[in-house]
Every structure is written in C-alpha cells, then in structure tokens.
Design a protein around this motif. Structure first.
Motif, PDB file in Angstrom:
ATOM      1  N   LYS A  11       4.983   3.393   3.207  1.00  0.00           N
ATOM      2  CA  LYS A  11       4.021   2.297   3.172  1.00  0.00           C
ATOM      3  C   LYS A  11       2.791   2.813   2.421  1.00  0.00           C
ATOM      4  O   LYS A  11       2.014   3.589   2.954  1.00  0.00           O
ATOM      5  CB  LYS A  11       3.663   1.847   4.590  1.00  0.00           C
ATOM      6  CG  LYS A  11       4.853   1.249   5.347  1.00  0.00           C
ATOM      7  CD  LYS A  11       4.449   0.828   6.746  1.00  0.00           C
ATOM      8  CE  LYS A  11       5.641   0.219   7.492  1.00  0.00           C
ATOM      9  NZ  LYS A  11       5.273  -0.188   8.862  1.00  0.00           N
ATOM     10  N   LYS A  34       0.232  -3.118  -9.446  1.00  0.00           N
ATOM     11  CA  LYS A  34       1.268  -4.064  -8.998  1.00  0.00           C
ATOM     12  C   LYS A  34       2.552  -3.910  -9.815  1.00  0.00           C
ATOM     13  O   LYS A  34       3.663  -4.112  -9.302  1.00  0.00           O
ATOM     14  CB  LYS A  34       0.751  -5.491  -9.084  1.00  0.00           C
ATOM     15  CG  LYS A  34      -0.315  -5.790  -8.025  1.00  0.00           C
ATOM     16  CD  LYS A  34      -0.886  -7.193  -8.144  1.00  0.00           C
ATOM     17  CE  LYS A  34      -1.938  -7.451  -7.073  1.00  0.00           C
ATOM     18  NZ  LYS A  34      -2.552  -8.790  -7.174  1.00  0.00           N
ATOM     19  N   ASP A  39       6.344  -1.982  -2.365  1.00  0.00           N
ATOM     20  CA  ASP A  39       6.250  -3.074  -1.391  1.00  0.00           C
ATOM     21  C   ASP A  39       6.623  -2.504  -0.015  1.00  0.00           C
ATOM     22  O   ASP A  39       7.719  -1.954   0.154  1.00  0.00           O
ATOM     23  CB  ASP A  39       7.203  -4.207  -1.772  1.00  0.00           C
ATOM     24  CG  ASP A  39       7.029  -5.424  -0.873  1.00  0.00           C
ATOM     25  OD1 ASP A  39       5.902  -5.621  -0.366  1.00  0.00           O
ATOM     26  OD2 ASP A  39       8.021  -6.146  -0.678  1.00  0.00           O
ATOM     27  N   PRO A  40       5.753  -2.551   0.993  1.00  0.00           N
ATOM     28  CA  PRO A  40       4.428  -3.191   0.967  1.00  0.00           C
ATOM     29  C   PRO A  40       3.409  -2.321   0.218  1.00  0.00           C
ATOM     30  O   PRO A  40       3.598  -1.114   0.068  1.00  0.00           O
ATOM     31  CB  PRO A  40       4.084  -3.296   2.448  1.00  0.00           C
ATOM     32  CG  PRO A  40       4.781  -2.138   3.080  1.00  0.00           C
ATOM     33  CD  PRO A  40       6.078  -1.985   2.324  1.00  0.00           C
ATOM     34  N   LYS A  42      -1.099  -2.177  -0.669  1.00  0.00           N
ATOM     35  CA  LYS A  42      -2.438  -2.749  -0.545  1.00  0.00           C
ATOM     36  C   LYS A  42      -3.425  -1.864  -1.304  1.00  0.00           C
ATOM     37  O   LYS A  42      -3.299  -0.641  -1.283  1.00  0.00           O
ATOM     38  CB  LYS A  42      -2.848  -2.880   0.921  1.00  0.00           C
ATOM     39  CG  LYS A  42      -4.167  -3.609   1.103  1.00  0.00           C
ATOM     40  CD  LYS A  42      -4.467  -3.908   2.572  1.00  0.00           C
ATOM     41  CE  LYS A  42      -5.764  -4.670   2.703  1.00  0.00           C
ATOM     42  NZ  LYS A  42      -6.069  -5.003   4.131  1.00  0.00           N
ATOM     43  N   PHE A  71      -0.523   2.030   7.118  1.00  0.00           N
ATOM     44  CA  PHE A  71      -0.045   2.740   5.924  1.00  0.00           C
ATOM     45  C   PHE A  71       0.032   4.238   6.196  1.00  0.00           C
ATOM     46  O   PHE A  71      -0.744   4.799   6.976  1.00  0.00           O
ATOM     47  CB  PHE A  71      -0.965   2.454   4.742  1.00  0.00           C
ATOM     48  CG  PHE A  71      -0.886   1.026   4.266  1.00  0.00           C
ATOM     49  CD1 PHE A  71       0.111   0.618   3.391  1.00  0.00           C
ATOM     50  CD2 PHE A  71      -1.789   0.078   4.723  1.00  0.00           C
ATOM     51  CE1 PHE A  71       0.195  -0.701   2.968  1.00  0.00           C
ATOM     52  CE2 PHE A  71      -1.726  -1.248   4.319  1.00  0.00           C
ATOM     53  CZ  PHE A  71      -0.724  -1.638   3.434  1.00  0.00           C
TER      54      PHE A  71
END
Length: 333
Positions: A11, A34, A39-40, A42, A71
C-alpha cells in the motif's frame, strides 16, 4: 534486513513537500505518479509556503498521517523530480532489494549513484560513478530527492530528525537505518530526473553548512571533529599566516628570555648592558617585547661611557653584530 512482501500487499503513499511550487508542476507530478499504476495509492502534499516548518518536520507530518491511513510503503520525493523514466516494476524490484532505496539520478546532464560519506570529515555527497557492475548496490545514503522507505524502518528507528531544517536529514536517516541493520541502496540502471530548483535558493550554502555542522555534532567522533577543525583552519590562509608568524615571534621571545639567563651567568651587569645596547640599536623595538630583560643592563649604561675601555667594548660589539648581519645577508642572497 530485507523484508520480502507480496506485490499485492503493498500500500504505497507518496509524500511531497511543497514550497512556492507552481500549480502546473504539481499537475505534471500528479500525472506521472498516477501513470505508474499503483493501486491503492495516495499523494500527501504538505505546503511549507506560508508556514515553513522545515523539510524534516513536514515529511514527518505526512508520514504519520499516511501510517494512520493504513499505508505501509512510502516514496518521499521533491516536487522538482520527474519519475517519467521509471515504472511500477522498477519500484517493486527496488523494494525487494532494500529497506531504504533509491535510483540513479540524472541532474544537469550528470548521473549520480547514491551518496557517500567521507569517513574523515563525515561530510555527505553524491557520487558520479557506480562502485561496481552490479545493478543493485548498497550506498551510505539515498538522496532525499526520491527515497523509498518501508514502514518497518520507521517503526524501529523513528522518523526524520526534526533538528535538521533542510539538508542532511536524508544522510542522518540512512545512517540510523544502517546502524539498525536495515539495507540502504540504489538501482544503478534505472534513473529519475532531478531539476534541482534549490539552486536558485540564495541561502542554500548557508543551510548546507548549518546542516553539516549539526550532523557532525550529532554523529561525529573526536577524530572527525579534529579533521574538520584542521581543514577549516587550513582554508583560512590569512588566519594561518597570522598565527604562524605570531607563533614564531613568541618562540623567539621565549628564546631571548632563556638566553638572558644564560648570558647573565657569563657577563657582569656592565658587559650585559653593552650587549643589550647593541642589540637594541639593531632591533629598535625589542626592549618592548623581551619581558623586560633589556632593563637589566640598560640601568648601567651611564657608567659605560665614562670609561674609554668600555666605549671600546661597545665598538667591538657593534662590529661583531654588523659583521653577522652582512654575512647573513650574503648567505640568504
């Protein structure tokens, strides 16, 4: 200590500290991150523009929040880097090899292969040549411009040292990590771009010096601090010359003081007065600097010139001194 994880268990959170960064740069960074395909994922942006907390404190605030959010892997990076040349697999492979990892850096057309600490002065700097042909290589520290850190490292050694306002926080963190048994290294085949916007910061050199002095104070031993002092001393040529010249002057005065005790054993006060008179005329200011020994003979000078024999001795002393000066001049020429 190399933690093995399943790819699906990662994560990942990105931590980026901003300081007066234009929105278009943030948009570009968002897009590149991105495109990596995690995934995931942030991105934690923390802006130091209004209240400059310092780099370490800002990173720590974001890391603590990311841990609360669940995370377990963190990529700490500057906004002036580009990860367009990297892929998701590059990061995953790096995490298999190191607990604190990084990549080769392309900066101003030059490639840098992680950081190295000078064992003598304890100063940290990026190196421009890999230490071998292996792709994954251990280094003394990973540049904070892009650093991958596992949660296990933070749980054991803590966060960045907030005493460091800017610079050397990455060096100090990696030193602690290695000391606790974690692996620190880079991928020498894959790279990212670092535009280094800090070059425009007029106070960069001052901040670097302050950070290095703090690092030396915290991590340096007696030998490191001694070498640092000697290097600073050597670099100040004026100070070195001033001290060396005055040291020689002090030693000369000490020698003269010792010579005084030697001479008074063989000269009576009147003869010593003759010797001192000649020396005074040759070196006019010496009576002010020879600990007052000149006065011992000077008080008898009025008696000297009443006797013709004593005046003769003065002339002989002058002749000997003059001969020595001429001879010394010939030798040095």
């Amino acid at each position: 200590m190399k933690g093995q994880r399943n790819k699906k268990d990662i994560k990942l959170a990105f931590v980026v500290v901003l300081y007066k960064v234009p929105q278009n740069i943030i948009d570009t960074l968002n897009k590149e991150i991105k495109n990596l395909g995690f995934d995931p994922i942030k991105i934690y942006y923390i802006d130091n523009s209004k209240i400059n907390r310092g780099y370490s404190k800002a990173v720590n605030l974001s890391l603590k929040q990311a841990i609360k959010d669940g995370f377990d892997t963190f990529i700490i990076m500057n906004p002036d880097v580009s990860v367009s040349a990297l892929s998701k697999n590059d990061f995953l492979s790096l995490l298999k090899k190191f607990d604190v990892g990084g990549f080769k850096i392309k900066q101003n057309g030059i490639f840098y292969y992680g950081g190295e600490i000078d064992k003598r002065y304890l100063s940290g700097g990026l190196i421009t040549r890999a230490k071998g042909s292996k792709r994954y290589q251990e280094v003394d520290f990973v540049s904070g411009s892009l650093m991958v850190v596992k949660k296990e490292v933070l749980e054991k050694i803590g966060f960045f040292d907030e005493d460091f306002f800017m610079y050397y926080e990455d060096v100090e963190f990696c030193v602690r990590a290695k000391k606790s048994g974690f692996s620190v290294g880079i991928d020498t085949k894959k790279f990212y771009y670092h535009k280094e916007n800090s070059k425009s910061n007029k106070s960069k050199n001052k901040l670097l010096e302050e950070a290095y002095n703090l690092f030396l104070q915290k991590k340096g031993g007696v030998k490191n601090k001694l070498f640092f002092f000697l290097r600073r001393f050597k670099n100040r040529r004026f100070l070195l010359n001033f001290i060396s010249l005055n040291t020689s002057s002090i030693l000369l005065r000490l020698f003269s003081f010792v010579l005084f005790f030697f001479l008074v054993r063989f000269f009576n006060p009147v003869e010593y007065g003759l010797y001192t008179l000649v020396w005074t005329h040759i070196s006019f200011f010496s009576p002010l600097l020879d600990f007052g020994t000149t006065n011992y003979g000077m008080v008898y000078l009025p008696k000297i010139f009443r006797v013709k024999k004593q005046r003769r001795k003065v002339e002989v002393f002058y002749s000997l001194r003059l001969f020595r000066i001429i001879l010394s001049g010939i030798m040095f020429v």
